[in-house]
Enzyme design. Structure first.
Site, PDB file in Angstrom:
ATOM      1  CB  SER A   1     -19.435 -33.564 -21.722  1.00  0.00           C
ATOM      2  OG  SER A   1     -18.640 -32.722 -20.913  1.00  0.00           O
ATOM      3  CD  GLU A   2     -19.347 -28.675 -17.467  1.00  0.00           C
ATOM      4  OE1 GLU A   2     -19.160 -28.853 -16.259  1.00  0.00           O
ATOM      5  OE2 GLU A   2     -18.976 -27.660 -18.063  1.00  0.00           O
TER       6      GLU A   2
ATOM      7  CG  HIS B   1     -21.470 -24.548 -16.019  1.00  0.00           C
ATOM      8  ND1 HIS B   1     -21.238 -24.557 -14.653  1.00  0.00           N
ATOM      9  CD2 HIS B   1     -20.452 -25.258 -16.564  1.00  0.00           C
ATOM     10  CE1 HIS B   1     -20.141 -25.236 -14.403  1.00  0.00           C
ATOM     11  NE2 HIS B   1     -19.636 -25.662 -15.545  1.00  0.00           N
TER      12      HIS B   1
HETATM   13 ZN   LIG Z   1     -17.821 -26.644 -15.665  1.00  0.00          ZN
END
Ligand SMILES: [Zn+2]
Length: 269
Positions: free
Chosen positions: A85-86, A105
């Site tokens: 979802s990121e 990330h």
């Molecule tokens: Zn994160």
């Protein structure tokens, strides 16, 4: 295991990119930048295809076939598993910056500790960090995986290669995956050194003049600054005094100054 194909200096096949993403996932996991199913990595394959890590899997234990390919708009094009979802955060960088071909990330614990304390890593403390990244600003908190987080990130993306996300973690980009990973390592390393210097005493910041010399030396180290060009410089030893004319003192420093003034006054009489 070594990964010779991670060298950015030759064009890569999709298979090599898949292998590289799994290698960097393992490095991030082994260094403790992520645990369980945290973090995500992506690489730009071509004008409209992004190779990225799947959701709900440990990124240190991925196999090349676990990865997912999406369009720049986030439409899944290939892969059995679902993307994170990121991913929206990654796509924002790819859309805004043609120079970016890879994103990492993670939640590296020391840097994330600063982000959770509401502190940017923006002190002019170490020459390598100043040359390589300038400063690492703190992006205000927004729920991970939402459009709100993209909105919070957007003003920073053209100007910085590494960002802290408040109460969350860090994101780095690069022209290739190895560079994006090195920037993540640099953030965590810098956070550890800053913390150690604060435990050891008061960090001694470099002056604006010294920072200007380092910025001027960037081309010698083959550092290409982000294309936005609007990056702020890190906080220097003379930033606060020269800009506002204000001085900040601790309670004990203030008490000591008052005591000294009283003593001098008493001696005079
Ligand atoms: Zn994160």
């Amino acid at each position: 295991m070594n990964s010779p194909s991670l060298s950015p200096n030759h064009p890569k096949s999709e298979a090599q990119h898949r292998h590289d993403v799994c290698t960097v996932g393992r490095w991030m996991y082994e260094r403790g930048f992520i645990v369980a199913c945290e973090g995500n990595i992506s690489v730009r394959l071509d004008d409209d295809r992004i190779l990225t890590t799947p959701t709900c899997m440990n990124k240190g234990m991925l196999e090349p076939q676990d990865l997912v390919i999406t369009s720049l708009e986030g439409r899944q094009l290939c892969g059995e598993r679902k993307y994170s979802s990121e991913l929206a955060m990654h796509l924002l960088f790819y859309r805004m910056r043609s120079d970016v071909n890879a994103i990492c990330h993670a939640h590296p614990p020391t840097a994330t500790g600063f982000a959770a304390a509401g502190r940017a890593l923006d002190q002019a403390l170490l020459p390598e960090v100043i040359i390589g990244l300038g400063k690492i600003p703190l992006v205000r908190y927004a729920t991970p995986g939402t459009a709100e987080l993209s909105d919070a990130l957007e003003p920073f993306v053209p100007h910085y290669d590494a960002l802290l996300l408040a109460n969350h973690g860090a994101v780095t980009c690069g022209p290739d995956l190895l560079t994006a990973f090195f920037r993540m390592e640099t953030i965590e390393h810098f956070a550890k050194i800053l913390l150690a210097s604060e435990l050891a005493g008061d960090p001694v910041l470099l002056s604006t003049r010294e920072v200007a010399k380092l910025m001027a030396a960037r081309s010698r180290y083959f550092v290409t600054p982000p294309p936005g060009g609007g990056a702020e410089l890190p906080e220097t030893s003379d930033t606060t005094d020269s800009s506002s004319g204000q001085v900040s003192l601790s309670r004990s420093e203030l008490d000591a100054l008052i005591d000294e003034a009283l003593r001098k006054d008493r001696n005079r009489h």
